[in-house]
Design a protein around this motif. Sequence first.
Motif, PDB file in Angstrom:
ATOM      1  N   MET A  15       4.256   0.031  16.050  1.00  0.00           N
ATOM      2  CA  MET A  15       5.614  -0.256  15.613  1.00  0.00           C
ATOM      3  C   MET A  15       6.338   1.071  15.360  1.00  0.00           C
ATOM      4  O   MET A  15       5.763   1.997  14.789  1.00  0.00           O
ATOM      5  N   SER A  16       7.603   1.145  15.794  1.00  0.00           N
ATOM      6  CA  SER A  16       8.340   2.405  15.659  1.00  0.00           C
ATOM      7  C   SER A  16       8.754   2.634  14.199  1.00  0.00           C
ATOM      8  O   SER A  16       8.840   1.691  13.408  1.00  0.00           O
ATOM      9  N   GLU A  17       9.026   3.892  13.875  1.00  0.00           N
ATOM     10  CA  GLU A  17       9.512   4.243  12.537  1.00  0.00           C
ATOM     11  C   GLU A  17      10.822   3.523  12.248  1.00  0.00           C
ATOM     12  O   GLU A  17      11.039   3.003  11.163  1.00  0.00           O
ATOM     13  N   ARG A  18      11.684   3.491  13.283  1.00  0.00           N
ATOM     14  CA  ARG A  18      12.954   2.808  13.131  1.00  0.00           C
ATOM     15  C   ARG A  18      12.720   1.316  12.853  1.00  0.00           C
ATOM     16  O   ARG A  18      13.372   0.706  12.003  1.00  0.00           O
ATOM     17  N   GLY A  19      11.736   0.751  13.571  1.00  0.00           N
ATOM     18  CA  GLY A  19      11.402  -0.669  13.382  1.00  0.00           C
ATOM     19  C   GLY A  19      10.944  -0.932  11.967  1.00  0.00           C
ATOM     20  O   GLY A  19      11.351  -1.911  11.330  1.00  0.00           O
ATOM     21  N   ARG A  20      10.108  -0.057  11.441  1.00  0.00           N
ATOM     22  CA  ARG A  20       9.597  -0.233  10.077  1.00  0.00           C
ATOM     23  C   ARG A  20      10.740  -0.188   9.064  1.00  0.00           C
ATOM     24  O   ARG A  20      10.794  -0.971   8.122  1.00  0.00           O
ATOM     25  N   ARG A  21      11.645   0.751   9.307  1.00  0.00           N
ATOM     26  CA  ARG A  21      12.779   0.900   8.392  1.00  0.00           C
ATOM     27  C   ARG A  21      13.672  -0.348   8.429  1.00  0.00           C
ATOM     28  O   ARG A  21      14.088  -0.881   7.414  1.00  0.00           O
ATOM     29  N   LYS A  22      13.909  -0.819   9.675  1.00  0.00           N
ATOM     30  CA  LYS A  22      14.797  -1.980   9.813  1.00  0.00           C
ATOM     31  C   LYS A  22      14.168  -3.252   9.233  1.00  0.00           C
ATOM     32  O   LYS A  22      14.867  -4.100   8.689  1.00  0.00           O
ATOM     33  N   LEU A  23      12.853  -3.355   9.354  1.00  0.00           N
ATOM     34  CA  LEU A  23      12.158  -4.502   8.759  1.00  0.00           C
ATOM     35  C   LEU A  23      12.395  -4.542   7.266  1.00  0.00           C
ATOM     36  O   LEU A  23      12.724  -5.568   6.680  1.00  0.00           O
ATOM     37  N   GLU A  24      12.232  -3.372   6.634  1.00  0.00           N
ATOM     38  CA  GLU A  24      12.369  -3.290   5.186  1.00  0.00           C
ATOM     39  C   GLU A  24      13.801  -3.619   4.753  1.00  0.00           C
ATOM     40  O   GLU A  24      13.996  -4.361   3.781  1.00  0.00           O
ATOM     41  N   GLU A  25      14.758  -3.109   5.513  1.00  0.00           N
ATOM     42  CA  GLU A  25      16.162  -3.416   5.191  1.00  0.00           C
ATOM     43  C   GLU A  25      16.436  -4.919   5.318  1.00  0.00           C
ATOM     44  O   GLU A  25      17.268  -5.483   4.617  1.00  0.00           O
ATOM     45  N   TYR A  26      15.715  -5.551   6.225  1.00  0.00           N
ATOM     46  CA  TYR A  26      15.885  -6.982   6.507  1.00  0.00           C
ATOM     47  C   TYR A  26      15.185  -7.838   5.450  1.00  0.00           C
ATOM     48  O   TYR A  26      15.355  -9.048   5.399  1.00  0.00           O
ATOM     49  N   GLY A  27      14.349  -7.198   4.610  1.00  0.00           N
ATOM     50  CA  GLY A  27      13.654  -7.942   3.553  1.00  0.00           C
ATOM     51  C   GLY A  27      12.204  -8.252   3.858  1.00  0.00           C
ATOM     52  O   GLY A  27      11.572  -9.045   3.170  1.00  0.00           O
ATOM     53  N   ILE A  28      11.676  -7.626   4.934  1.00  0.00           N
ATOM     54  CA  ILE A  28      10.258  -7.826   5.285  1.00  0.00           C
ATOM     55  C   ILE A  28       9.535  -6.507   5.039  1.00  0.00           C
ATOM     56  O   ILE A  28       9.928  -5.469   5.582  1.00  0.00           O
ATOM     57  N   ALA A  29       8.490  -6.540   4.217  1.00  0.00           N
ATOM     58  CA  ALA A  29       7.747  -5.309   3.949  1.00  0.00           C
ATOM     59  C   ALA A  29       6.978  -4.907   5.204  1.00  0.00           C
ATOM     60  O   ALA A  29       6.285  -5.731   5.801  1.00  0.00           O
ATOM     61  N   PRO A  30       7.127  -3.644   5.636  1.00  0.00           N
ATOM     62  CA  PRO A  30       6.436  -3.211   6.859  1.00  0.00           C
ATOM     63  C   PRO A  30       4.932  -3.091   6.647  1.00  0.00           C
ATOM     64  O   PRO A  30       4.469  -2.965   5.515  1.00  0.00           O
ATOM     65  N   PRO A  31       4.149  -3.164   7.739  1.00  0.00           N
ATOM     66  CA  PRO A  31       2.689  -3.091   7.639  1.00  0.00           C
ATOM     67  C   PRO A  31       2.214  -1.774   7.038  1.00  0.00           C
ATOM     68  O   PRO A  31       2.821  -0.738   7.280  1.00  0.00           O
ATOM     69  N   GLN A  32       1.174  -1.847   6.225  1.00  0.00           N
ATOM     70  CA  GLN A  32       0.599  -0.645   5.614  1.00  0.00           C
ATOM     71  C   GLN A  32      -0.894  -0.614   5.892  1.00  0.00           C
ATOM     72  O   GLN A  32      -1.543  -1.668   5.853  1.00  0.00           O
ATOM     73  N   PRO A  33      -1.445   0.585   6.118  1.00  0.00           N
ATOM     74  CA  PRO A  33      -2.881   0.681   6.399  1.00  0.00           C
ATOM     75  C   PRO A  33      -3.734   0.107   5.268  1.00  0.00           C
ATOM     76  O   PRO A  33      -4.836  -0.386   5.503  1.00  0.00           O
ATOM     77  N   ALA A  34      -3.209   0.109   4.049  1.00  0.00           N
ATOM     78  CA  ALA A  34      -3.972  -0.396   2.908  1.00  0.00           C
ATOM     79  C   ALA A  34      -4.167  -1.910   2.986  1.00  0.00           C
ATOM     80  O   ALA A  34      -4.953  -2.476   2.232  1.00  0.00           O
ATOM     81  N   GLY A  35      -3.400  -2.584   3.863  1.00  0.00           N
ATOM     82  CA  GLY A  35      -3.586  -4.017   4.035  1.00  0.00           C
ATOM     83  C   GLY A  35      -2.647  -4.861   3.196  1.00  0.00           C
ATOM     84  O   GLY A  35      -2.724  -6.084   3.225  1.00  0.00           O
ATOM     85  N   GLY A  36      -1.784  -4.228   2.457  1.00  0.00           N
ATOM     86  CA  GLY A  36      -0.788  -4.968   1.673  1.00  0.00           C
ATOM     87  C   GLY A  36       0.455  -4.103   1.542  1.00  0.00           C
ATOM     88  O   GLY A  36       0.398  -2.901   1.798  1.00  0.00           O
ATOM     89  N   PRO A  37       1.586  -4.715   1.169  1.00  0.00           N
ATOM     90  CA  PRO A  37       2.831  -3.944   1.061  1.00  0.00           C
ATOM     91  C   PRO A  37       2.742  -2.908  -0.045  1.00  0.00           C
ATOM     92  O   PRO A  37       2.072  -3.133  -1.057  1.00  0.00           O
ATOM     93  N   ASP A  38       3.386  -1.746   0.161  1.00  0.00           N
ATOM     94  CA  ASP A  38       3.349  -0.738  -0.902  1.00  0.00           C
ATOM     95  C   ASP A  38       4.379  -1.034  -1.983  1.00  0.00           C
ATOM     96  O   ASP A  38       4.234  -0.645  -3.116  1.00  0.00           O
ATOM     97  N   LYS A  39       5.464  -1.769  -1.583  1.00  0.00           N
ATOM     98  CA  LYS A  39       6.465  -2.119  -2.606  1.00  0.00           C
ATOM     99  C   LYS A  39       7.294  -3.323  -2.174  1.00  0.00           C
ATOM    100  O   LYS A  39       7.316  -3.686  -1.005  1.00  0.00           O
ATOM    101  N   CYS A  40       7.972  -3.892  -3.124  1.00  0.00           N
ATOM    102  CA  CYS A  40       8.857  -5.024  -2.863  1.00  0.00           C
ATOM    103  C   CYS A  40      10.047  -4.532  -2.029  1.00  0.00           C
ATOM    104  O   CYS A  40      10.693  -3.556  -2.408  1.00  0.00           O
ATOM    105  N   PRO A  41      10.359  -5.211  -0.918  1.00  0.00           N
ATOM    106  CA  PRO A  41      11.480  -4.752  -0.088  1.00  0.00           C
ATOM    107  C   PRO A  41      12.836  -5.010  -0.741  1.00  0.00           C
ATOM    108  O   PRO A  41      13.843  -4.482  -0.296  1.00  0.00           O
TER     109      PRO A  41
END
Lengths: 255, 153
Positions: free
Chosen positions: B90-116
Amino acid sequence: MTQKSDPKFEALLRLGDNALILGHRVSEWCGHAPVLEEDIALANTALDLLGQTSLWLEYAGEVEGKGRSADDIAFLRDAWDFRNVLLVELPNGDFGQTIMRQYLFDVFNRLNLEAMKTSTDTRIAEIAEKAAKEAAYHVERSEGTVIGLGDGTEESHRRIQDALNILWPYAQELFITDEVDEEMAKAGVIPDPKSLQDAWNAEVRGALAEATLEVPEAHFGHRGSGKDGRMHTEHLGHILTQMQWLQRAYPGQEW
Amino acid sequence: MAHPSTEQVWDWLDTIPDPEIPAITLTDLGIIRNVGWDGDTCVVTVTPTYSGCPATSLINMEIETALREHGLEKIELKRQLSPAWTTDWMSERGRRKLEEYGIAPPQPAGGPDKCPHCGSTNVEKLSQFGSTPCKAQWRCKDCLEPFDYFKCI
């Protein structure tokens, strides 16, 4: 009867039919699960299984070389041509029984797919690589749910223990090896199911212990096997009447 | 016959929204694996996110429609299973846009790092599955809003 059928075709039907019949069973929960989150989880699990089904059966059709598509194979065979294990065709029972069946199958499925990632058949290796990721995710959830229910309330413990008692003998069929398996294993295409049994036992027994559940003492396993088509429970025919009726009533209809 | 460059085709593909998460494009999602020309046929290689994702056939149709609108006539869509899709693509831009949209982007830790929504790290998992095969359901314990988390695979 497919006595002289290509062993690779047979083996692909086993993979595809296990995923198809379990996927159909799990999809029966759609709109009926105890809570919304579980409803969604079950539907998504079913979806993954049906996706895997189409990959396996599509390839089975190509190996067979008679021009059958994945849909033809899924919707136009009768019960005796199905090669799934009996475990997956059993009725859902209660939620505990559904989750226990899922867990027992998921661990087998993940081990099988992981081993198939190095198959000498590139196509099988590619499908396994894709499906193994999904199976690993399924195990995570079904294992957690089994532990939660087993080590939960008095009622949830009793019901999931009952489920284990019913399903444990059926799970042993996953490890029956026949001439198709032997030939596939020798060619390095698909692992001998027996070779997965120790790992399955270690993992499943560990989780069941954590779930405070008791593995039934009996070493009894159901004698007949669905994987060679010589035996199915009465339930398979009933599944097919639901799953296939549209294609039977309106042949060739498309979505 | 002269045909548009593969860069041009990539640019066109980069404008096609994902049918289920329209905030990001197909290239943001990382499912377009290759674009090439085989004679006068434009060959687009696509990998599915999940083997049973119902959006897959719709995605293929969207690609074909978009490329036809740009004047391409011969289009071939290839399915590639291996290497299996991973959220690492997934692109960096995609991750950013997901978060702006209210979806937490994927994290290697297996869970979101913060509430979007509010940015709090005080979050909990509700379910491993969500509204599409690629998402799970989480909840923020500070702003109390539920949110989707894009599963890391």
